[in-house]
Design a protein around this motif. Sequence first.
Motif, short mmCIF file in Angstrom:
data_model
loop_
_atom_site.label_atom_id
_atom_site.label_comp_id
_atom_site.label_asym_id
_atom_site.label_seq_id
_atom_site.Cartn_x
_atom_site.Cartn_y
_atom_site.Cartn_z
N THR A 104 -2.55 -3.28 -3.13
CA THR A 104 -3.31 -3.01 -4.36
C THR A 104 -2.42 -2.70 -5.55
N ASN A 161 -12.42 -3.75 -3.69
CA ASN A 161 -11.14 -3.51 -3.04
C ASN A 161 -10.54 -2.20 -3.49
N ARG A 178 -7.44 4.02 -3.53
CA ARG A 178 -7.63 2.60 -3.24
C ARG A 178 -6.99 2.21 -1.92
N GLU A 179 -5.79 2.72 -1.68
CA GLU A 179 -5.04 2.35 -0.48
C GLU A 179 -4.22 3.54 -0.03
#
Length: 372
Positions: free
Chosen positions: A94, A185, A329-330
Amino acid sequence: MSVEIWPPISPDELKIQEDATQARELTWLLTTLHTTLAQLKQGLEDCSALLSPANDTSGSTLALTTPRNETVKGHTTRIGTRLVRGLIHLKLRTVPAQTLVLDPALPVRVAALVRLDALLAASVGLCVGIEEHATERGTPEAAYLATQLRLLALHIAEAVALVRGPPHAAPPPSPSPSLRRPQSNAGRPTTPRPSTSASGTTNPSSNSRLSAEQQKQQQQQQPPSDISWTTSSISLSHFTPPLSRNLSIYITIQDASLVLYLRALEPADAPVNFGTKLALAIGTTRRLEHDEADRVFTYRCDESTSIEGIESHPQPQLEGRKGVEVYVREKVCVESADPSLLSLSAKLTALGNTLGLARRNLAAVMGEEVED
């Protein structure tokens, strides 16, 4: 089976003899505890030497690499409680690929190791204080010794807990397809689709009740998550070039290993563009599953910088220690076993057992209960 004394003595005389015997046992135990205290002091000094060797300038070089892939690949060097050198190559999904270099002029202090070093120093100081008290008085007072040993046990227990670290967070169970919330995502939740009855009418109340029950069960099954990263992430200025505020790097100790947490962040109020929604709808984009998805965190930065948006939208600024709400996000976790910390953990556990036995013996002779 009973014990009788011959010739018989009166109950008052028996009580006097019992007290005298207990006093002799206590004196003998206090005298023999000198050896135990010397062993504890030597063991604690060995633990301090394992954590921060006196003349070690090379330090311990630890690999920071994700297994079976090259998402994170690098190494760092630990000297005492500081990380003095480091090089990490990142290939997250990301954020753009980048290389992080730790500035040697600004070493990173690991908070757990700093606290551990302070506890070991305080424990050695307690042992020295007990020895000085025994030297002045010949034999230390039982009440004073019991109090000091209890304080020493608390220090060692906290040190062991620091080396073990917080428990591993288990990933939450996946919700059923009818209740799964389609997300980008970036991990931002969108409006859930309401359930429908057999006649085709929507039934939002049953959907919300079931969703609430599932969330409650998931919260009960999961251990409390550690959110120290929201306030204790590494400062931007420790890296060359300076770290982007979209990325959070948090280092801690867990199971006698150095643990690196990398989190890609985005503001909670950042809009989702039409292309991302379409990609999610047709299945060409998949969300990244991790245990902190769908949650909003108040992230406090140490510098007046902004969190850059995915689509270059204007983002809220961070002033001083003012927090901003973000999504993760990640998330990537990398563990690197430290041989020195593994040895230190084993020594601390053994010292705790030895101290616990000494405290129980002293409490038994004094006729008291051991307070944990």
